[in-house]
Design an enzyme around this catalytic site. Structure first.
Site, short mmCIF file in Angstrom:
data_model
loop_
_atom_site.label_atom_id
_atom_site.label_comp_id
_atom_site.label_asym_id
_atom_site.label_seq_id
_atom_site.Cartn_x
_atom_site.Cartn_y
_atom_site.Cartn_z
N GLU A 78 50.39 16.62 -4.90
CA GLU A 78 51.65 17.26 -4.48
C GLU A 78 51.41 18.67 -3.94
O GLU A 78 51.85 19.00 -2.85
CB GLU A 78 52.64 17.32 -5.66
CG GLU A 78 53.96 18.03 -5.33
CD GLU A 78 54.75 18.44 -6.57
OE1 GLU A 78 54.48 17.93 -7.69
OE2 GLU A 78 55.66 19.27 -6.43
N ASP A 92 53.59 16.97 -10.22
CA ASP A 92 54.07 17.61 -11.43
C ASP A 92 55.03 16.66 -12.14
O ASP A 92 55.69 15.82 -11.52
CB ASP A 92 54.84 18.90 -11.09
CG ASP A 92 53.91 20.01 -10.62
OD1 ASP A 92 54.42 20.98 -10.02
OD2 ASP A 92 52.69 19.89 -10.85
N TYR A 111 60.22 27.95 21.82
CA TYR A 111 59.97 29.18 22.57
C TYR A 111 60.36 29.06 24.04
O TYR A 111 60.49 30.05 24.73
CB TYR A 111 58.52 29.63 22.43
CG TYR A 111 58.27 30.38 21.14
CD1 TYR A 111 57.51 29.83 20.13
CD2 TYR A 111 58.87 31.61 20.92
CE1 TYR A 111 57.31 30.51 18.92
CE2 TYR A 111 58.69 32.30 19.72
CZ TYR A 111 57.90 31.74 18.73
OH TYR A 111 57.72 32.41 17.56
#
Lengths: 393, 448
Positions: A221, A274, A135
């Site tokens: 995860e 997973d 910014y």
């Protein structure tokens, strides 16, 4: 009786801990907290000044200044050490950022601008976030991503960790469980409450007075799985333990926190991901690191991470319903092939076997697929049994 | 024209020499201007001089008188260079005695235009007025071969004498240009010209030559300031540009789309006898009317060649070809006006292609300038705020300055110079070494 149940539950984990400690040659005494030999303020300023002097010298010789950055995405610069993971070992592959080329001049300017900001921060011992830097001049930087990338480039070029450059980033990770510590500013953080999850600190190196009796740390995860475990009161059922998630691909702070917990507590660290190539890759990042951050591998990797689940072999063993299984896409297969060629797989034959099984069956599954067996299967059956009977690889 | 036509027909080589000798003698009433044209070399091989003479006299009459042949001694130097003469014609111009200097200027301009597109032929021009003799050889330093589709190749003089800008040091500065073959535009023959006997297919081939070449300096800012349009007959002879057509051309161009403020015709006078039309160009939004000397863009000029091409399957004799070309030359204004929209659009397209490169450079320069400001401010910020005296002094000493204020100016100038002068070798450029600027030897300075 209760104590006996608890002992049984953690007997395998305790044995694992002993093995890990002996294999890495670490004693049970905790490592001293604080700076791990980080470069001093004067050294950082000196390195930045060296870059500037190089630019001035080039101009004095009527040559266009060039910044040479090690290529952080090239495997040519990376080697594998089973005790460390993927580390930058050479600078064979470099990228030259030229000041006289329209396509790279903007990046050259961005790098110089950030160097000047860092210089002032270090000089004044103040801090800013990457967002603050963006910014500061949105027209110059165009996107937050370019600031993030350049910060890592500068860290690699100067061979100084980003946190030492006084630039912080907001963490996206979350942590919960048997853990208390003090932030650098003295704030006491207690992660015990399951109703209020604690964000991972943005100043990991400033953390001190870590107190925990956790038997293990579990990296989760996905945020969805993390929240599910909290809702099921997992940390109480499997107490004492610590849960942490990076919400997908982990940011630097999440990785630093995991490393910090290992360095301090020396307890087994498990990964719950997973059963798909993406999840396996995320787990590898925690364990062995990434090519992009290989220059900082020593402080980011935890080679002792164990794969708890969801294993491809679990899908067969538990007879997960077929409707919960998803066929591998072309992209999945490509990533799986790439993972199998990674240098660290040769030191993990069990992982290799699991991945080859996935390659053969051509299916993947999310952790949520276990809910098809029973809604509470994950928290009440799967994970306790895995931990009790050493179902990790 | 005859030799060019024959040459074109036979596809012969384009080298050799052409001598144009003008001299005066005093007749009974006034000074008379005599002219000898001689040619030798491969470019006029096969020319049958005796067969040509009657046609030449017919086409020149009633503008000329016969006059005594030139002393062979005057031609010996020429024949020594190029071999035996293939062509020789001497005549006396009527009513030319009172405006010698004007004739001299016209002929010189014509021959220069001729030499531009027939660069293989060395042109010798000699004037003897009274006791004074002036000789020129129109030297071609750099040639470039251009091969438009379905046409014989052209040998163009692409040399450029523009001086390199100050930021070009120790590097090759291309001393030539690189012709770009543009569009070939079919032209329709107006009915009234057909009535005069011009038939067949007529077209115009555009070739653009931008000079000086800055291909090897990708960061140099350029500015197109001049456009010169030259028209050539099918035999590659310069023809006077049709005055009205070219005068009205700027109004037909979309200057806004081209990014130009205006184009105006700079050479009004003597257009009827001039082989070229010159326009001056003013850029749009001239933001900095008084830039620093080091930041002045390189001024470029564009030569636009219009090569007329004519074919008529029923014309095979040289005389017919010459007649057709004379019709084209005589009615060029009508022909181009008849195709005004298409020709204007094609010229605009050529300009657009040329200016595209210029605009691209301008955008790149803006990026570089924007980046340079940040690079300089960041560098000075670090140097100024450093408490490391060794570092500060090293920076000041490198740039041979006294303080950070001077350092800022010196770094700015140096960065501009190295950026603008960035050199990327191009194998197709005609480079020469530029003398290196002398460096100063000043003692080490320390900031107090």
């Amino acid at each position: 009786m209760m104590a006996s149940c608890g002992e049984q539950l953690f007997s395998e984990i305790d044995q694992l801990r002993v093995q890990l400690l002996s294999s890495v040659g670490v004693t049970t005494e905790s490592q001293p907290e604080g700076a791990e030999g980080e470069i001093c303020q004067g050294g950082i300023l000196s390195r930045i000044e060296s870059v500037i002097l190089g630019i001035v010298t080039s101009l004095s010789k009527d040559k266009a200044p060039v910044l040479v950055l090690p290529n952080r995405s090239s495997w040519a610069n990376v080697s594998f050490d089973c005790a460390i993971g993927l580390q930058m070992s050479s600078e064979h592959s470099v990228t030259s950022i030229k000041s006289d080329c329209p396509s790279s001049a903007a990046k050259f300017a961005q790098i110089l601008k950030i160097l000047s900001v860092i210089y002032k921060l270090v000089q004044s011992n103040s801090y800013a976030t990457k967002r603050d830097i963006y910014y500061n001049d949105t027209q110059l930087f165009v996107s937050q991503r370019s600031v993030d990338s350049i910060m890592d480039d500068i860290s690699c070029m100067l061979k100084v960790p980003r946190r030492s450059l006084h630039v912080l980033s907001t963490s996206k990770g979350l942590i919960s469980g048997d853990l208390c510590y003090l932030e650098e500013d003295g704030t006491r953080i207690d992660c015990h409450s399951s109703s209020a999850v604690v964000p991972v600190s943005s100043n990991i190196s400033g953390i001190r007075n870590i107190v925990s009796s956790a038997k293990f740390v579990m990296i989760v995860e996905k945020d969805a799985t993390f929240q599910r475990l909290l809702d099921d009161d997992f940390c109480t059922k499997l107490s004492p333990c610590i849960l942490i998630t990076g919400k997908g691909v982990p940011d630097l702070n999440s990785r630093l926190m995991v490393r910090k917990l290992w360095d301090t507590l020396h307890v087994p660290i498990f990964a719950l991901v997973d059963a798909d190539p993406h999840g396996i890759e995320i787990m590898c990042i925690y364990k062995y690191g990434s090519v992009a951050m290989s220059f900082e591998a020593h402080s980011l990797t935890v080679p002792s991470v164990m794969w708890l689940g969801l294993l491809p072999s679990d899908l067969q063993r538990l007879r997960v319903p077929e409707e919960s299984l998803i066929p591998l896409t072309k992209r999945d297969e490509s990533k799986l092939n790439s993972l199998l060629k990674r240098p660290y797989l040769s030191s993990q034959p069990e992982w290799q076997k699991e991945m080859e099984l996935m390659q053969q069956t051509k299916v993947k599954a999310e952790i949520q697929s276990l809910a098809a067996i029973d809604p509470d299967f994950l928290t009440n059956i799967y994970l306790p049994n895995k931990l009790r009977y050493g179902g990790w690889v | 024209m005859q030799m060019s036509s024959q040459r074109k027909q036979r596809g012969l080589k384009t080298t050799g020499g052409l001598l144009v000798f003008l001299w005066t003698d005093r007749g009974s009433f006034a000074q008379r201007l005599n002219c000898t044209v001689a040619a030798a070399g491969p470019w006029c091989a096969g020319v049958e001089m005796q067969a040509l003479h009657p046609d030449l006299k017919n086409s020149l009459f009633p503008c000329v008188w016969s006059c005594p042949e030139l002393d062979p001694e005057e031609l010996s130097a020429f024949t020594d260079l190029y071999g035996p003469l293939r062509f020789l014609l001497t005549f006396q111009a009527k009513d030319a005695g009172h405006c010698m200097s004007k004739w001299q200027a016209h002929i010189e301009a014509f021959l220069r235009a001729f030499s531009l597109t027939n660069a293989g032929i060395k042109v010798h021009l000699k004037f003897t007025f009274g006791q004074q003799t002036v000789q020129h050889e129109l030297r071609v330093k750099i040639k470039s071969k251009v091969s438009p589709t379905d046409q014989l190749p052209l040998i163009l003089d692409v040399a450029c004498s523009a001086q390199p800008p100050w930021c070009v040091r120790r590097r090759g500065w291309c001393q030539g240009g690189h012709p770009v073959v543009g569009e070939r535009l079919p032209l329709s023959i107006p009915p009234q010209v057909m009535d005069q006997g011009l038939f067949g297919e007529l077209s115009v081939q555009f070739v653009a030559l931008l000079r000086p070449c800055v291909l090897q300096y990708p960061n140099l800012l350029t500015e197109l300031t001049r456009i010169q349009v030259l028209t050539y007959s099918p035999s590659n002879i310069p023809v006077p540009g049709p005055f009205n057509f070219f005068k009205g051309l700027p109004a037909a161009l979309n200057c806004q789309q081209l990014g130009l403020d205006r184009i105006h015709c700079a050479s009004f006078k003597d257009l009827t006898h001039s082989s070229s039309v010159v326009y001056s160009v003013e850029p749009e939004n001239w933001e900095d009317p008084d830039p620093e000397p080091s930041h002045v863009p390189v001024q470029q000029s564009l030569l636009l060649f219009l090569f007329l091409h004519h074919s008529d399957p029923f014309t095979s004799e040289v005389n017919d070809t010459i007649a057709a070309e004379m019709l084209i030359e005589h009615h060029l204004e009508e022909i181009l006006s008849n195709n005004r929209q298409a020709v204007s659009a094609a010229l605009e397209a050529e300009l657009y292609n040329t200016l595209k490169a210029q605009n691209h450079r301008k955008k790149k320069q803006e990026k570089l300038q924007s980046a340079a400001e940040v690079i300089l401010s960041s560098t000075i910020s670090i140097v100024s705020s450093s408490s490391n005296m060794d570092f500060r002094n090293a920076c000041l000493n490198r740039m041979k300055v006294n303080d950070t204020h001077e350092l800022s100016a010196s770094l700015r100038e140096s960065l501009w110079r190295v950026t603008s002068g960035k050199f990327l070798h191009s194998g197709k450029c005609f480079s020469s070494e530029v003398e290196e600027q002398p460096k100063s030897n000043e003692s080490t300075r320390v900031e107090i």
